[in-house]
Design an enzyme around this catalytic site. Structure first.
Site, PDB file in Angstrom:
ATOM      1  N   LYS A 152       8.200   6.516 -23.070  1.00  0.00           N
ATOM      2  CA  LYS A 152       7.342   7.214 -22.099  1.00  0.00           C
ATOM      3  C   LYS A 152       7.043   8.663 -22.479  1.00  0.00           C
ATOM      4  O   LYS A 152       5.992   9.212 -22.150  1.00  0.00           O
ATOM      5  CB  LYS A 152       7.979   7.172 -20.708  1.00  0.00           C
ATOM      6  CG  LYS A 152       8.053   5.779 -20.104  1.00  0.00           C
ATOM      7  CD  LYS A 152       6.682   5.228 -19.768  1.00  0.00           C
ATOM      8  CE  LYS A 152       6.764   3.903 -19.022  1.00  0.00           C
ATOM      9  NZ  LYS A 152       5.440   3.302 -18.810  1.00  0.00           N
ATOM     10  N   GLU A 189       3.847   9.115 -10.977  1.00  0.00           N
ATOM     11  CA  GLU A 189       4.517   8.012 -10.301  1.00  0.00           C
ATOM     12  C   GLU A 189       5.602   7.516 -11.242  1.00  0.00           C
ATOM     13  O   GLU A 189       5.507   7.704 -12.454  1.00  0.00           O
ATOM     14  CB  GLU A 189       3.527   6.896 -10.002  1.00  0.00           C
ATOM     15  CG  GLU A 189       3.259   5.914 -11.162  1.00  0.00           C
ATOM     16  CD  GLU A 189       2.614   6.533 -12.398  1.00  0.00           C
ATOM     17  OE1 GLU A 189       1.967   7.593 -12.261  1.00  0.00           O
ATOM     18  OE2 GLU A 189       2.772   5.971 -13.499  1.00  0.00           O
ATOM     19  N   SER A 193      11.762  -0.722 -26.309  1.00  0.00           N
ATOM     20  CA  SER A 193      11.036   0.361 -25.636  1.00  0.00           C
ATOM     21  C   SER A 193      11.914   1.380 -24.921  1.00  0.00           C
ATOM     22  O   SER A 193      11.510   2.515 -24.721  1.00  0.00           O
ATOM     23  CB  SER A 193      10.041  -0.241 -24.635  1.00  0.00           C
ATOM     24  OG  SER A 193      10.713  -1.109 -23.745  1.00  0.00           O
TER      25      SER A 193
END
Lengths: 273, 404
Positions: B97, B119, B388
């Site tokens: 991210k 968010e 990830s």
């Protein structure tokens, strides 16, 4: 000419401005929505915005979010909402009807069918909150075929280019959002609203109505000084919810809307054309 | 060449943000000028060598890129073939991210925005956003569903420690979908001063394109690394798909390599047949939700249906529009694995490779078993799985579910 625009013009000739009220179809239930529409008409409301609820109303504040959820929880669907509109139209045929919803329920219903059924239910115009003009070619087509007004929103952040292009595909009236933000009652009328209205006025002869945050007769009066109409939603939705079990619900709604309507009648004759 | 974020892998989206019939811009009017400004600023930035240099420097020295491409030999023994893990879990903050958060904060600074909102579901994007806000001194509010605040307590604490305000969202399903609605409402209200860092390849144009581009560093590195280590392109890429940013980031630089199969793995939750899942590409239908047209889990009336996944990061009823396009065009394929299968894969990866992956990532690993069962892996099959994120944040859930 669209019946909504016609109404605005008739009012203008009388030195009056339009009061448009919003209710969610089916909150608290369909029978009450139909009855309330009749009370609103009696109170002098010039057009009704009937909300078809959506599970994810991202342009709406807490009042209309909660109202949408209550309506969905009680089993409301787009089909039932159009039946509700038809009943309102039968009950008060002179009250212009505008549907307000989001794009996904319309898509799912089928755009052709939705436009056809809305028109058959006596609906005059449709606002699809998250349908931007860029994405609306297909909807424009179906709305025109069925003689539905396509009402788009403009905001204080809209650039002149954008105001110009949005006005070109608007019909019925232009909906001017009073401030950056979601729907919901506020305490004040924004300072820059008058400028926004006059900016929009340069690009269209359509009536301009102001919504978002309008909740008192004072707001209505202040806005009526420079706009053709005002839209009141969240505060009415809350009032209905708070009085849902009150035997006097219709009178409460009548009194409130009548007090709002008075705010549109106090404009001086100077604004007549 | 200054343009370092994108390869010319795809002409999509078009200038209006469309991937075929998907994508576009479906938002309240108030946001349109801000989206226009963002698109213009991003367009300028992606062609600005100084911007690229700053971004790449931070990726290297702050995030710790390039992340390794690791040959997971014991997972390979389990499933067959040659399985590599792209170790995004080793990024600063523990997931991919940060690649996107960093790119977007640089844009926000360019645009002179004072405040950031975001968010978050699992909290990884929230942590990444709080991190870059701390680094660049911008005020930061993170919207997070109440249910996720409970199940991701560690990440909530990390965000707060870095000075972010975490705002619990109690509306709707109290998960990522509703956190996104609230963030959109905040943005509509404060759009003049605030930039909204969307954490996945979802939302209105230009977000799906921009987030994909910032995440495509994953695939660019992986492509170079696999060529260096194996001397050839992989046969298959496997990545989990919630909104779909880690998978788009891995897939995108391989888009023109037609021999490389792209496999996205959605969350089947309690099982597709139960209706309690987050698999719009597997079991949903096209619709318009939170700013773009894409596949969606919805009922017959067009209401968005509640989703379920054990993984907060995948617990979302929508998916990025480019994935919808890749599905329809057949360029990518999508499958789904259940909560239980993901948990077993998490355990297996910990036991065999000494790597505790995030529950989201575990969905990708679990899919290897399905590929094996269907005879799609032989000794020569070369597979890259996007690792990830790391699983520290999920330890409470894992302890409870596996009775550790």
């Amino acid at each position: 000419m669209n019946r909504i625009t016609q109404n605005f013009n008739t009012l203008k000739a009388r030195g009056e401005h339009a009061l448009i009220c919003f209710m969610t179809a089916g909150d608290p239930d369909i029978d009450k929505t139909v009855e309330l529409a009749s009370s609103l008409y009696d109170a002098g409301v010039d057009a009704l915005e009937l909300g078809i609820p959506f599970s994810d109303p991202l342009a709406d504040g807490p009042s209309i979010q909660a109202s949408s959820q209550r309506s969905l929880d009680s089993g409301m669907t787009a089909h039932k909402a159009l039946q509700c509109a038809a009943r309102i139209h039968e009950r008060v045929p002179l009250l212009p009807l505008v549907l307000m919803t989001y794009y996904n329920p319309v898509l799912r219903y089928g755009m052709t069918e939705f436009a056809r059924d809305a028109a058959a239910s006596g609906v005059d115009g449709v606002i699809i909150t998250d349908l931007t003009p860029e994405e609306s070619a297909e909807w424009q087509h179906h709305a025109q075929v069925n003689q539905l007004a396509t009402i788009y929103l403009l905001a204080p952040t809209s650039t002149d280019d954008r105001v110009s292009s949005v006005c070109k595909i608007c019909s019925g009236f232009v909906y001017c959002v009073s401030r950056t933000g979601v729907t919901g009652a506020r305490q004040d009328v924004p300072q820059d609203l008058k400028d926004t209205i006059s900016r929009i006025r340069r690009y269209t002869d359509l009536p301009i109505a102001v919504g978002f945050g309008v909740s008192s007769p004072e707001h209505v009066k202040a806005i009526s000084a420079f706009a053709d109409g005002v839209v009141v939603g969240s505060s009415l939705v809350d009032l209905i919810h708070n009085n849902r079990d009150n035997r006097d619900l219709h009178n409460v709604a009548y009194e409130y809307c009548a007090s709002l309507k008075a705010g549109t009648r106090t404009v001086t004759a100077g604004s007549q054309q | 060449m200054a343009q370092v974020f994108t390869s010319a892998a795809s002409a999509l989206p078009d200038t209006q943000g469309h991937f075929g019939p998907y994508g576009g811009r479906y938002v309240p009017e108030t946001l349109v000028p801000a989206l226009d400004q963002l698109a213009a600023e991003y367009d300028a930035a992606r062609n600005d060598a100084t911007f690229a240099a700053t971004y790449n420097n931070l990726l290297k020295n702050y995030v710790g890129r390039a992340t390794p491409l690791f040959h997971a030999e014991r997972l390979s023994q389990e499933f067959g073939g040659r399985i590599y893990l792209k170790r995004e879990d080793l990024c600063h903050t523990g997931a991919h991210k940060i690649n996107n958060a960093l790119g977007q904060i640089l844009l926000a600074v360019r645009m002179g925005k004072q405040r950031i909102i975001a968010e978050t579901g699992a909290g990884q994007h929230g942590v990444a956003t709080a991190t870059v806000c701390a680094r660049f001194g911008l005020s930061c509010d993170i919207y997070m569903g109440e249910e996720d605040v409970e199940r991701q307590a560690l990440n909530v604490a990390r965000m707060r420690l870095m000075g972010a305000r975490v705002i619990p969202v109690s509306s709707g399903t109290r998960t990522l979908k509703d956190a996104t609605n609230e963030a959109m409402r905040d943005w509509v209200t404060n759009v003049r001063t605030t930039h909204y860092i969307i954490g996945s390849v979802v939302g209105p144009h230009p977000y799906p394109m921009m987030v994909r581009d910032f995440q495509s560093v994953i695939g660019r590195e992986a492509r170079e690394q696999v060529l260096a280590q194996e001397g050839r392109l992989p046969d298959m890429l496997v990545a989990c798909v919630g909104g779909g940013s880690n998978s788009m980031g891995l897939f995108y630089p391989f888009m023109q390599d037609s021999t490389v199969q792209l496999v996205g793995v959605e969350a089947a939750g309690l099982g597709i047949s139960t209706g309690r899942h987050c698999a719009p590409l597997t079991a949903g239908s096209p619709g318009v939700f939170q700013g773009s047209a894409s596949y969606l889990i919805q009922d017959d009336d067009g209401q968005v249906a509640p989703s379920h996944s054990i993984s907060a990061g995948l617990d979302y009823p929508g998916v990025g529009p480019e994935h919808s396009w890749l599905k329809d065009s057949g360029r990518a394929e999508y499958g789904a694995v259940t909560d239980a299968e993901a948990l077993q894969a998490l355990k297996l990866t910990a036991e065999r490779e000494g790597i505790i992956v995030a529950l989201e990532t575990a969905h990708a690993v679990a899919y290897l078993d399905k590929l094996k069962q269907s005879g799609r892996i032989n000794d020569r099959t070369l597979i890259i799985v996007n690792c990830s994120g790391r699983g520290d944040k999920d330890m409470n859930t894992v302890v409870r579910e596996l009775n550790l």
